[in-house]
Enzyme design. Structure first.
Site, PDB file in Angstrom:
ATOM      1  N   ASN A  22      86.797  58.020  55.325  1.00 55.68           N
ATOM      2  CA  ASN A  22      86.756  59.343  54.701  1.00 55.68           C
ATOM      3  C   ASN A  22      87.571  60.343  55.540  1.00 55.68           C
ATOM      4  O   ASN A  22      87.211  60.677  56.672  1.00 55.68           O
ATOM      5  CB  ASN A  22      85.282  59.787  54.599  1.00 55.68           C
ATOM      6  CG  ASN A  22      85.127  61.109  53.898  1.00 55.68           C
ATOM      7  OD1 ASN A  22      85.862  62.059  54.143  1.00 55.68           O
ATOM      8  ND2 ASN A  22      84.143  61.171  53.009  1.00 55.68           N
ATOM      9  N   GLU A  52      79.277  47.755  52.594  1.00 56.50           N
ATOM     10  CA  GLU A  52      78.524  48.204  51.422  1.00 56.50           C
ATOM     11  C   GLU A  52      77.318  49.032  51.846  1.00 56.50           C
ATOM     12  O   GLU A  52      76.562  48.609  52.736  1.00 56.50           O
ATOM     13  CB  GLU A  52      78.031  46.994  50.645  1.00 56.50           C
ATOM     14  CG  GLU A  52      78.898  46.688  49.439  1.00 56.50           C
ATOM     15  CD  GLU A  52      78.164  45.787  48.475  1.00 56.50           C
ATOM     16  OE1 GLU A  52      77.403  46.318  47.627  1.00 56.50           O
ATOM     17  OE2 GLU A  52      78.327  44.565  48.613  1.00 56.50           O
ATOM     18  N   ASP A  81      76.401  59.158  57.819  1.00 55.82           N
ATOM     19  CA  ASP A  81      75.960  59.103  56.431  1.00 55.82           C
ATOM     20  C   ASP A  81      75.340  60.451  56.109  1.00 55.82           C
ATOM     21  O   ASP A  81      74.491  60.948  56.856  1.00 55.82           O
ATOM     22  CB  ASP A  81      74.961  57.958  56.179  1.00 55.82           C
ATOM     23  CG  ASP A  81      74.993  57.572  54.709  1.00 55.82           C
ATOM     24  OD1 ASP A  81      76.016  57.022  54.268  1.00 55.82           O
ATOM     25  OD2 ASP A  81      74.017  57.857  53.989  1.00 55.82           O
ATOM     26  N   GLY A 163      83.729  67.843  48.848  1.00 58.75           N
ATOM     27  CA  GLY A 163      82.444  67.531  48.223  1.00 58.75           C
ATOM     28  C   GLY A 163      81.783  68.749  47.593  1.00 58.75           C
ATOM     29  O   GLY A 163      82.398  69.492  46.815  1.00 58.75           O
ATOM     30  N   LYS A 185      82.194  76.659  59.062  1.00 59.42           N
ATOM     31  CA  LYS A 185      81.453  75.447  58.663  1.00 59.42           C
ATOM     32  C   LYS A 185      81.174  74.573  59.890  1.00 59.42           C
ATOM     33  O   LYS A 185      80.050  74.116  60.095  1.00 59.42           O
ATOM     34  CB  LYS A 185      82.233  74.648  57.609  1.00 59.42           C
ATOM     35  CG  LYS A 185      81.462  73.406  57.187  1.00 59.42           C
ATOM     36  CD  LYS A 185      82.170  72.544  56.156  1.00 59.42           C
ATOM     37  CE  LYS A 185      81.318  71.310  55.872  1.00 59.42           C
ATOM     38  NZ  LYS A 185      81.971  70.305  55.040  1.00 59.42           N
ATOM     39  N   HIS A 190      75.569  70.563  59.120  1.00 57.32           N
ATOM     40  CA  HIS A 190      74.758  69.368  59.383  1.00 57.32           C
ATOM     41  C   HIS A 190      75.522  68.400  60.295  1.00 57.32           C
ATOM     42  O   HIS A 190      74.979  67.851  61.238  1.00 57.32           O
ATOM     43  CB  HIS A 190      74.414  68.706  58.051  1.00 57.32           C
ATOM     44  CG  HIS A 190      75.597  68.482  57.132  1.00 57.32           C
ATOM     45  ND1 HIS A 190      76.578  69.439  56.923  1.00 57.32           N
ATOM     46  CD2 HIS A 190      75.990  67.398  56.403  1.00 57.32           C
ATOM     47  CE1 HIS A 190      77.485  68.963  56.099  1.00 57.32           C
ATOM     48  NE2 HIS A 190      77.165  67.731  55.774  1.00 57.32           N
TER      49      HIS A 190
HETATM   50  P1  IMP Z   1      78.562  59.071  52.327  1.00 51.40           P
HETATM   51  O1  IMP Z   1      80.023  58.767  52.501  1.00 51.40           O
HETATM   52  O2  IMP Z   1      77.794  57.967  51.682  1.00 51.40           O
HETATM   53  O3  IMP Z   1      77.954  59.549  53.601  1.00 51.40           O
HETATM   54  O4  IMP Z   1      78.481  60.252  51.264  1.00 51.40           O
HETATM   55  C1  IMP Z   1      78.775  61.524  51.623  1.00 51.40           C
HETATM   56  C2  IMP Z   1      78.781  62.409  50.363  1.00 51.40           C
HETATM   57  O5  IMP Z   1      77.884  63.496  50.573  1.00 51.40           O
HETATM   58  C3  IMP Z   1      80.153  63.024  50.156  1.00 51.40           C
HETATM   59  O6  IMP Z   1      80.948  62.250  49.294  1.00 51.40           O
HETATM   60  C4  IMP Z   1      79.798  64.379  49.577  1.00 51.40           C
HETATM   61  O7  IMP Z   1      79.537  64.231  48.197  1.00 51.40           O
HETATM   62  C5  IMP Z   1      78.490  64.723  50.257  1.00 51.40           C
HETATM   63  N1  IMP Z   1      78.726  65.445  51.523  1.00 51.40           N
HETATM   64  C6  IMP Z   1      78.452  64.994  52.783  1.00 51.40           C
HETATM   65  N2  IMP Z   1      78.815  65.903  53.706  1.00 51.40           N
HETATM   66  C7  IMP Z   1      79.334  66.930  53.012  1.00 51.40           C
HETATM   67  C8  IMP Z   1      79.898  68.165  53.432  1.00 51.40           C
HETATM   68  O8  IMP Z   1      80.033  68.474  54.625  1.00 51.40           O
HETATM   69  N3  IMP Z   1      80.301  68.968  52.441  1.00 51.40           N
HETATM   70  C9  IMP Z   1      80.183  68.665  51.115  1.00 51.40           C
HETATM   71  N4  IMP Z   1      79.700  67.520  50.674  1.00 51.40           N
HETATM   72  C10 IMP Z   1      79.258  66.639  51.631  1.00 51.40           C
END
Ligand code: IMP
Length: 208
Positions: A22, A52, A81, A163, A185, A190
Site C-alpha cells: 500500500n 491473505e 492493519d 481511503g 494527520k 491512529h
Molecule cells: P488494510 O489494508 O486491510 O489494513 O485496510 C486498510 C483500509 O482501512 C484502507 O483501505 C482504508 O479503507 C482504511 N484506512 C486505514 N487507514 C486509513 C487512513 O489513515 N485513512 C483513511 N482510510 C484508512
C-alpha cells in the site's frame, strides 16, 4: 567535458521492511520515520508472497502479514492493519474497511457505501484504528495499537490522504483529514500513535 560523479545511494540507517504494498500507508510511515529508518515496502521484493487477510481482527491480520513476510527476509518486518469503526454501524466497516464498497482497495466505492449507510444517521461518531505487528524470523515479537476519535461528515471534503480521509473529522478540528493535510494527520493519526510505540520499542532493542 566534466561529468558529476555518479553516487550510489547506500543508506546507513537501520532497515525496516513494511509488510504491505500500500503506497499510501508506506508514504505516511516514511514521512514519519524516514529520517531514522530506511523504510522499504514489499514492492521492493517481487518474490514476497501475497498474504491473505483471513483474520477477523486487526491484530490477527497484522500478525498474518508480519509473520508471512518476515519468514522470507532477515531483519525487522512491520505490518499495519487498520480501518474505520463507526458507532452507528456497530463498528463496521472495521476489519473489512478496504473492501466495504464491494471491491478491494476501491476507495471511491467504499466512501460511496459509507455515505449511503450513514445518510439518515444523526449519530456520527467514528474512529480510525491501527494495529501494527513487528516480526523477525517468521515470528511476531510485539504488537502496538493507535486510535483517533472523530466524526463523519455528510459529503466528501478534501483530497489529501487516502481511503476514508475525506469523510473523517478528528476530534478538536472542523476539517476532515482530507482537508487538514499530511502534517496534521501524521501528528495525531491512529497510524502515528501506533508507530510512536514501534519506534520506542525498536530503540529499546538498540535500533536507532
Ligand atoms: P488494510 O489494508 O486491510 O489494513 O485496510 C486498510 C483500509 O482501512 C484502507 O483501505 C482504508 O479503507 C482504511 N484506512 C486505514 N487507514 C486509513 C487512513 O489513515 N485513512 C483513511 N482510510 C484508512
Amino acid at each position: 567535458m566534466l561529468y558529476p560523479c555518479k553516487s550510489i545511494a547506500m543508506s546507513t540507517l537501520p532497515r525496516l521492511i513494511l509488510a504491505t504494498r500500500n503506497a499510501h500507508k508506506t508514504a505516511e510511515i516514511r514521512a514519519m520515520i524516514g529520517d531514522r529508518f530506511e523504510v522499504l515496502n514489499a514492492t521492493a521484493f517481487p518474490d514476497f508472497p501475497e498474504i491473505e487477510e483471513t483474520g477477523t481482527t486487526f491484530l490477527e491480520n497484522a500478525q498474518l502479514k508480519a509473520e508471512g513476510i518476515s519468514c522470507h527476509i532477515d531483519g525487522w518486518v512491520l505490518s499495519d492493519d487498520s480501518g474505520l469503526e463507526v458507532d452507528a454501524l456497530d463498528g463496521a466497516p472495521g476489519v473489512w474497511s478496504s473492501s466495504y464498497g464491494g471491491e478491494e482497495g476501491n476507495h471511491a466505492k467504499n466512501n460511496a457505501r459509507l455515505l449511503l449507510e450513514m445518510a439518515q444517521e444523526t449519530e456520527r461518531a467514528a474512529r480510525f484504528r491501527c494495529t501494527m505487528v513487528l516480526a523477525r524470523g517468521g515470528k511476531a515479537q510485539a504488537h502496538f495499537s493507535g486510535t483517533v476519535e472523530g466524526r463523519l461528515v455528510e459529503k466528501l471534503n478534501g483530497t489529501n490522504g487516502f481511503g476514508y480521509d475525506p469523510l473523517f473529522i478528528p476530534n478538536g478540528f472542523d476539517l476532515t483529514f482530507g482537508e487538514l493535510g499530511d502534517e496534521i494527520k501524521n501528528s495525531l493519526s491512529h497510524r502515528s500513535r501506533a508507530l510512536g510505540q514501534v519506534v520506542a520499542y525498536l530503540n529499546k532493542q538498540g535500533l536507532k
